[in-house]
Motif scaffolding. Structure first.
Motif, PDB file in Angstrom:
ATOM      1  N   UNK A   1       2.836  -5.353   5.587  1.00  9.09           N
ATOM      2  CA  UNK A   1       2.166  -4.200   4.973  1.00  9.09           C
ATOM      3  C   UNK A   1       3.009  -3.621   3.856  1.00  9.09           C
ATOM      4  N   UNK A   2       2.329  -3.230   2.821  1.00 15.16           N
ATOM      5  CA  UNK A   2       2.920  -2.530   1.698  1.00 15.16           C
ATOM      6  C   UNK A   2       2.606  -1.044   1.856  1.00 15.16           C
ATOM      7  N   UNK A   3       3.546  -0.193   1.521  1.00 13.38           N
ATOM      8  CA  UNK A   3       3.257   1.232   1.493  1.00 13.38           C
ATOM      9  C   UNK A   3       3.898   1.850   0.259  1.00 13.38           C
ATOM     10  N   UNK A   4       3.398   3.025  -0.112  1.00 11.75           N
ATOM     11  CA  UNK A   4       3.907   3.700  -1.303  1.00 11.75           C
ATOM     12  C   UNK A   4       4.032   5.184  -1.026  1.00 11.75           C
ATOM     13  N   UNK A   5       4.864   5.833  -1.821  1.00 10.00           N
ATOM     14  CA  UNK A   5       4.921   7.282  -1.797  1.00 10.00           C
ATOM     15  C   UNK A   5       5.101   7.777  -3.217  1.00 10.00           C
ATOM     16  N   UNK A   6       4.567   8.952  -3.474  1.00 14.38           N
ATOM     17  CA  UNK A   6       4.735   9.535  -4.799  1.00 14.38           C
ATOM     18  C   UNK A   6       5.995  10.377  -4.833  1.00 14.38           C
ATOM     19  N   UNK A   7       6.609  10.604  -3.656  1.00 16.85           N
ATOM     20  CA  UNK A   7       7.940  11.184  -3.576  1.00 16.85           C
ATOM     21  C   UNK A   7       8.140  12.453  -4.380  1.00 16.85           C
ATOM     22  N   UNK A   8       7.276  13.423  -4.177  1.00 13.04           N
ATOM     23  CA  UNK A   8       7.446  14.684  -4.892  1.00 13.04           C
ATOM     24  C   UNK A   8       8.741  15.351  -4.447  1.00 13.04           C
ATOM     25  N   UNK A   9       9.548  15.762  -5.416  1.00 16.17           N
ATOM     26  CA  UNK A   9      10.858  16.319  -5.122  1.00 16.17           C
ATOM     27  C   UNK A   9      10.738  17.524  -4.202  1.00 16.17           C
ATOM     28  N   UNK A  10      11.508  17.489  -3.103  1.00 16.54           N
ATOM     29  CA  UNK A  10      11.521  18.605  -2.173  1.00 16.54           C
ATOM     30  C   UNK A  10      10.315  18.682  -1.267  1.00 16.54           C
ATOM     31  N   UNK A  11       9.394  17.737  -1.404  1.00 16.16           N
ATOM     32  CA  UNK A  11       8.182  17.785  -0.590  1.00 16.16           C
ATOM     33  C   UNK A  11       8.175  16.728   0.488  1.00 16.16           C
ATOM     34  N   UNK A  12       7.134  16.685   1.291  1.00 16.38           N
ATOM     35  CA  UNK A  12       7.038  15.665   2.333  1.00 16.38           C
ATOM     36  C   UNK A  12       6.845  14.292   1.707  1.00 16.38           C
ATOM     37  N   UNK A  13       7.459  13.287   2.293  1.00 15.47           N
ATOM     38  CA  UNK A  13       7.363  11.943   1.735  1.00 15.47           C
ATOM     39  C   UNK A  13       6.206  11.208   2.379  1.00 15.47           C
ATOM     40  N   UNK A  14       5.018  11.700   2.148  1.00  9.65           N
ATOM     41  CA  UNK A  14       3.842  11.073   2.735  1.00  9.65           C
ATOM     42  C   UNK A  14       3.673   9.678   2.158  1.00  9.65           C
ATOM     43  N   UNK A  15       3.565   8.697   3.031  1.00 14.58           N
ATOM     44  CA  UNK A  15       3.374   7.322   2.601  1.00 14.58           C
ATOM     45  C   UNK A  15       1.920   6.910   2.817  1.00 14.58           C
ATOM     46  N   UNK A  16       1.466   6.029   1.958  1.00 17.06           N
ATOM     47  CA  UNK A  16       0.118   5.474   2.050  1.00 17.06           C
ATOM     48  C   UNK A  16       0.242   3.969   2.184  1.00 17.06           C
ATOM     49  N   UNK A  17      -0.523   3.418   3.109  1.00 16.31           N
ATOM     50  CA  UNK A  17      -0.357   2.023   3.477  1.00 16.31           C
ATOM     51  C   UNK A  17      -1.512   1.163   2.989  1.00 16.31           C
ATOM     52  N   UNK A  18      -1.162  -0.077   2.647  1.00 17.85           N
ATOM     53  CA  UNK A  18      -2.176  -1.048   2.325  1.00 17.85           C
ATOM     54  C   UNK A  18      -2.810  -1.601   3.588  1.00 17.85           C
ATOM     55  N   UNK A  19      -3.826  -2.452   3.429  1.00 15.70           N
ATOM     56  CA  UNK A  19      -4.547  -2.987   4.585  1.00 15.70           C
ATOM     57  C   UNK A  19      -3.774  -4.055   5.342  1.00 15.70           C
ATOM     58  N   UNK A  20      -2.715  -4.585   4.727  1.00 14.95           N
ATOM     59  CA  UNK A  20      -1.925  -5.597   5.409  1.00 14.95           C
ATOM     60  C   UNK A  20      -2.342  -7.019   5.073  1.00 14.95           C
ATOM     61  N   UNK A  21      -1.400  -7.925   5.233  1.00 17.37           N
ATOM     62  CA  UNK A  21      -1.638  -9.364   5.090  1.00 17.37           C
ATOM     63  C   UNK A  21      -1.286 -10.017   6.413  1.00 17.37           C
ATOM     64  N   UNK A  22      -2.270 -10.640   7.022  1.00 14.34           N
ATOM     65  CA  UNK A  22      -2.046 -11.294   8.314  1.00 14.34           C
ATOM     66  C   UNK A  22      -1.622 -12.726   8.072  1.00 14.34           C
ATOM     67  N   UNK A  23      -0.393 -13.036   8.454  1.00 12.08           N
ATOM     68  CA  UNK A  23       0.185 -14.365   8.225  1.00 12.08           C
ATOM     69  C   UNK A  23       0.336 -15.099   9.550  1.00 12.08           C
ATOM     70  N   UNK A  24      -0.169 -16.314   9.573  1.00 18.71           N
ATOM     71  CA  UNK A  24       0.020 -17.203  10.726  1.00 18.71           C
ATOM     72  C   UNK A  24       0.748 -18.439  10.243  1.00 18.71           C
ATOM     73  N   UNK A  25       1.847 -18.764  10.905  1.00 15.94           N
ATOM     74  CA  UNK A  25       2.637 -19.941  10.537  1.00 15.94           C
ATOM     75  C   UNK A  25       2.530 -20.973  11.661  1.00 15.94           C
ATOM     76  N   UNK A  26       2.104 -22.162  11.279  1.00 18.39           N
ATOM     77  CA  UNK A  26       1.913 -23.218  12.285  1.00 18.39           C
ATOM     78  C   UNK A  26       3.100 -24.156  12.357  1.00 18.39           C
TER      79      UNK A  26
END
Lengths: 117, 110
Positions: free
Chosen positions: A92-117
């Motif tokens: 999963x990828x996530x991001x934050x806009x990192x506003x100075x002095x504020x909460x570091x709320x992160x937002x997540x992508x839907x994810x990549x499901x990987x299967x290795x055989x």
């Protein structure tokens, strides 16, 4: 907030090969992160993707295995190299806009499901 | 990094309120309390966050103890779509690092 897309959404790969996962955000963000979620487990932070410099890896994760790029403020890639079945997870990828002095709320992508055989 | 403790699982009946507890006894003065939920086959979704005061939004309410060592996420009327794993996470402004615990798996009964 931020809207995040990941490609591919899922893949099945053979051991010994590599897969590159893309993360695209709809707006400029300060920080981008990559997480791994093994089957039935919680999320574990792999690394912070830094724009214009090498990623910062967490304990237990190394650049040779998980090279990361971040060429600009809206895009990052994670490569899973020389894969083994133990790498089967959701990435999963996530991001934050990192506003100075504020909460570091992160937002997540839907994810990549990987299967290795 | 401050840690959180949550029950592994909880059940609720549909249309009833749900109170999801979280203990964070080592919280520091600058730590925010974030709640996320992860629906099946999706990435975590932001629910709510707070610092000291109780907070309300369209999804839920967050009640924070006066000593800040615990908090409770309140879903006012649970629906089947609220079945998910709920994570309580402490974040310190400027560090950006999230440490996910095991979360609480909420089961909603019809």
């Amino acid at each position: 907030s931020a809207v995040i897309s990941q490609k591919p959404s899922r893949d099945i790969c053979q051991r010994g090969t590599s897969l590159t996962i893309q993360c695209q955000v709809d707006s400029q963000v300060t920080m981008m992160f990559w997480y791994r979620q093994q089957p039935g487990q919680s999320l574990t932070l792999i690394a912070t993707a830094n724009q214009g410099s090498e990623a910062t890896y967490e304990s237990g994760f190394v650049i040779d295995k998980f090279p990361i790029s971040r060429p600009n403020l809206t895009f990052s890639t994670l490569t899973v190299s020389n894969m083994s079945p133990e790498d089967s997870s959701i990435y999963l990828c996530s991001v934050t806009k990192g506003l100075a002095g504020g909460p570091d709320t992160q937002y997540f992508g839907p994810g990549t499901r990987l299967t290795v055989l | 990094d401050a840690k959180t403790t949550q029950p592994n699982s909880m059940e609720s009946n549909e249309e009833e309120p749900v109170h999801l507890p979280c203990n964070h006894s080592t919280i520091s003065g600058t730590d925010y309390i974030h709640w996320y939920r992860q629906l099946p086959s999706q990435g975590p979704e932001y629910v709510i966050h707070g610092l000291t005061s109780n907070v309300n939004n369209r999804m839920a309410s967050l009640a924070i103890a006066e000593d800040r060592k615990s908090s409770t996420l309140i879903l006012h009327r649970a629906t089947l779509r609220d079945a998910a794993v709920y994570y309580c996470i402490l974040t310190t402004s400027g560090t950006y690092k999230y440490i996910f615990g095991t979360g609480t798996r909420l089961k909603v009964l019809a």
